[in-house]
Design an enzyme around this catalytic site. Sequence first.
Site, PDB file in Angstrom:
ATOM      1  N   GLY A  13       0.832  -1.205   0.000  1.00 19.02           N
ATOM      2  CA  GLY A  13       0.000   0.000   0.000  1.00 19.02           C
ATOM      3  C   GLY A  13       0.864   1.252   0.000  1.00 19.02           C
ATOM      4  N   LYS A  78       2.972  24.656  -2.520  1.00 20.08           N
ATOM      5  CA  LYS A  78       4.429  24.750  -2.641  1.00 20.08           C
ATOM      6  C   LYS A  78       4.764  25.421  -3.965  1.00 20.08           C
ATOM      7  CE  LYS A  78       8.507  21.834  -3.359  1.00 20.08           C
ATOM      8  NZ  LYS A  78       9.016  20.452  -3.451  1.00 20.08           N
ATOM      9  N   ILE A 345       7.507  10.902  -5.468  1.00 21.73           N
ATOM     10  CA  ILE A 345       6.131  10.698  -5.924  1.00 21.73           C
ATOM     11  C   ILE A 345       6.028  10.975  -7.421  1.00 21.73           C
ATOM     12  CG2 ILE A 345       3.782  11.623  -5.729  1.00 21.73           C
ATOM     13  CD1 ILE A 345       4.277  11.908  -2.723  1.00 21.73           C
TER      14      ILE A 345
END
Length: 501
Positions: A13, A78, A345
């Site tokens: 996960g 950001k 990511i």
Amino acid sequence: MAEPIRSILVVGGGTAGWMAAAALKTATGPYCRVRLVESDDIGIVGVGEATVPTIRDFNRMIGLDEVAFMRETKASLKLGIQFVGWGSENTTYFHPFGAYGAARDLGDFHQVWLSLRARGMASGLDAYSLCTQAAYAGRVGPLNPDPRTPEGLIASAFHFDAGLYALHLRKVCEAKGVERVEGKIVEVIQRPDGFVDQVRLEGERTLDADLFIDCTGFRGLLIEGALKAGYEDWSHWLPMNRAVAAPCAKVGPITPYTRATADAGGWRWRIPLQHRTGNGYVYSSQFIDEQAAADRLVQTLDGELLAEPRHLRFVTGRRKAYWAKNVVALGLSSGFIEPLESTSIHLVHVGLNRLLQHFPDTDFSEANIAAYNRRVGRDVEQVRDFVILHYHLTQRQDAELWRYVSAMPIPDSLAERVELYRERGILLPLSADDYFSPTSWLAVMNGQGVEPRAHNPLYDLNNPQTQAAQLKRIEEAFADVAARLPLHDDFLRASGMAEAA
């Protein structure tokens, strides 16, 4: 004739696993069964809380409601990264999202800027970046600005709680029909040809699939444990191999940028969220020990420590194959480049995009798999080179680490980029797939003190007064827009992305 893929099992996960499940279920719809197996007993790394603007593309791809996502993950906006002490001990520079300049008729902005700066007719780079101006003012723009307005020049990403993001994605996935299976894998069962057939859970339950996605973290349970893909170690270029992370209480307004501060044994991150601040120290065990790194991190927090420091170990590098047989590795299973430019990511997203472009049927074409591995390999290598750049360009000689990295060999691909800029100020992307734009390369090269020996002489043929006037108009417009944007905290509350004060 090969059959279509009808079942996918995501193993693991966390952020990578739930991103994979969301993207694959969105793409395959009702035609493919997508399951995810994870164990509540196995923790996730989950310290990477900063992203780059491509996260917006992923969120749009899976149909995420960004207002709800920001509220539930305690996210902030950001606009870039502030680097403290990287060029020399007393220097600070900003790597902004978006681009420098605004007028299309200026040609390559950085060549215009280099030409005018040589005549003393240009300001510093920060003046020509709306994201930099807004970030330092603590102000942000709308999530989806109109590109026809000045605010449309703002590019932003997110800081969020990685654990809350995974939970949010789980809800999204389950609403799409992804099946979650709780359990710990005790065996990977392979066919005679080496393809993975099933995984066995504690209690003797087995799960089969046509395609397996390995999101099991550093151990790479399928890609390495079963298929022995091999690992390419990049420690000789990226010597950082440890991190310690700790949250602290929020202090003051939320700054809309990540901060990376160079330290004697490595560097420290500061990532502001709505409810707390994420902090960490990335270091090399060759130059500082675990306890000293943790002590240094705690000493430099700007708020009350909220949890005991958490230690991580890693080896920078990549799998020699990201895709082997019927297993595709994503996230930490595929390799790891330290978090200096917040690309972990992003690389999950890249891997998923490439997988959708090269989506297989059950014949698992070797040519298709090889093309995927080549493309993802190039994507990862250019991120690697950009991260190495920060270490290579340091002028610090105050600690053993900085003397080591400033003198270490670098990849030929990076050496070519650096030499092109040193000699002629050239920043053209070397590949159409480059994620980091000329803005990014210019920010770091200039921020860490690289001065080109020459620039493109064609730009000296233009009227310098006309070009200087154009730059001045851009500078004044950006300063005006930045001053009118809402303060970060006010924007989050007014848009429903944060709880009302």
